[in-house]
Design a protein around this motif. Sequence first.
Motif, PDB file in Angstrom:
ATOM      1  N   LEU A  36       0.825  -1.211   0.000  1.00 31.10           N
ATOM      2  CA  LEU A  36       0.000   0.000   0.000  1.00 31.10           C
ATOM      3  C   LEU A  36       0.856   1.256   0.000  1.00 31.10           C
ATOM      4  N   ARG A 270     -11.884  -0.886   2.661  1.00 28.20           N
ATOM      5  CA  ARG A 270     -10.496  -0.509   2.921  1.00 28.20           C
ATOM      6  C   ARG A 270      -9.898   0.257   1.743  1.00 28.20           C
ATOM      7  N   PHE A 274      -8.530   4.237   1.785  1.00 27.38           N
ATOM      8  CA  PHE A 274      -7.222   4.623   1.265  1.00 27.38           C
ATOM      9  C   PHE A 274      -7.369   5.656   0.149  1.00 27.38           C
ATOM     10  N   ARG A 278      -5.771   9.373   0.011  1.00 30.03           N
ATOM     11  CA  ARG A 278      -4.922   9.704  -1.124  1.00 30.03           C
ATOM     12  C   ARG A 278      -5.423  10.961  -1.838  1.00 30.03           C
TER      13      ARG A 278
END
Length: 413
Positions: A36, A270, A274, A278
Amino acid sequence: MLFDDALSNNERDLILSGLRGGKNAVGRRIDSRGLLEPRRASIALLARDSDGSTASEVILGFTRVVAVVKGQIVEPRPERPNEGFLVFTFNFSPMASPAYALSAKMTASSSATGNTNAIEVELRRVIEKSLRNSRAIDMESLCVLAGHKVWSIHVTVHILDHNGNAIDCASIAVLSALLHYRKNDVTVTGEDVVVHSFAERDPVPLIIHHLPVSTTFAFFDNGKIWVVDPLNKEERVAEGQMTICANKFGEICFVQKNGGVPIDVKTIFRCTEFALQRAIEITDLINRTIEGNHPLEPQDVNMSSSAPTGTQAAPPPKPPTSSPTDATKATHETPATSALKSDTTNQQASTPTPTATKPGKAPPPSTNTTAASDSVFEGGKSSWGNSEPGMEVDQAILSEFSQAAARFSAKKS
């Protein structure tokens, strides 16, 4: 997915074994990144061309994309007379990747026109839908004269180098180029439209409500392993991809999934979390780059008194003359700053000598209203302090008020 030469079994096993890791080892990728861990993005804004077009170059690892924005005034569509146009064109350099040349040949052999290929369709779908469906750009603000003249914003995306995840790189390039673009100011008199040059009037930026930033994920082992910002070889090994476009306000603007690999709800949540984080980071990077290339202009200054002090750069100091710069500085002062300056001035000023007045007449009003209001309840005294003339006037007023009240009560009885 890109059409490219197939990877060997050894390369596939190397990529998958690195992602899976060992018993006590965390999965790693072929470029030593974590699963990640996205690559660092860099943005470079190019100077304005003679025709008014601007460009933005974005480098994401070894993937490089340039977006060019140009505007012109055209006639609107009859069904939408108050909205402008936003047109996209994608150019793929054969030197960027062998996949582009091979994909173009395969599409041209199976299609009579050969104008589009699978890569262009995927990029166009993500970028156009993320901007249009989320209404990121105010299309009505592009109207010059309803039914006659509107702005047509043309965005050309050049894929120069491809080492994976061209979608996210192109998305950042398009957003930064649109924010960097400035269109000519226009004066409308009746049905006459006058387009002013940049020398005559300052150019006007586009009205962009938010920035839908795309984040791409690749899935392996039936969705059990997933990575962000995949490389070119990882895209060919992956069983599926998913692109999520989000903005810094926590809104999901667009979602696209390629491939038939199943993904559970927990993994989708999830990935969404993220992508939201971002989006905040990329939006902050784009804004800092734009602010560094576009100095503070008078029309861009927030003149609201509720804006916090110090959020915008102050103009350079100038001699004390009656100029518009002084008025702008005064507008940026908050009430707390003004009160602090007023108190400092009052402390340095000498105490005025009270003038004697005749009984029954009020003293002349003080010109320093701030000092009077600040000392009203100081020490439990009146605003006139211990001034004898002031006290005599207060007593006279009270006496006259009492007499008037007594006469009113007598008449009423």
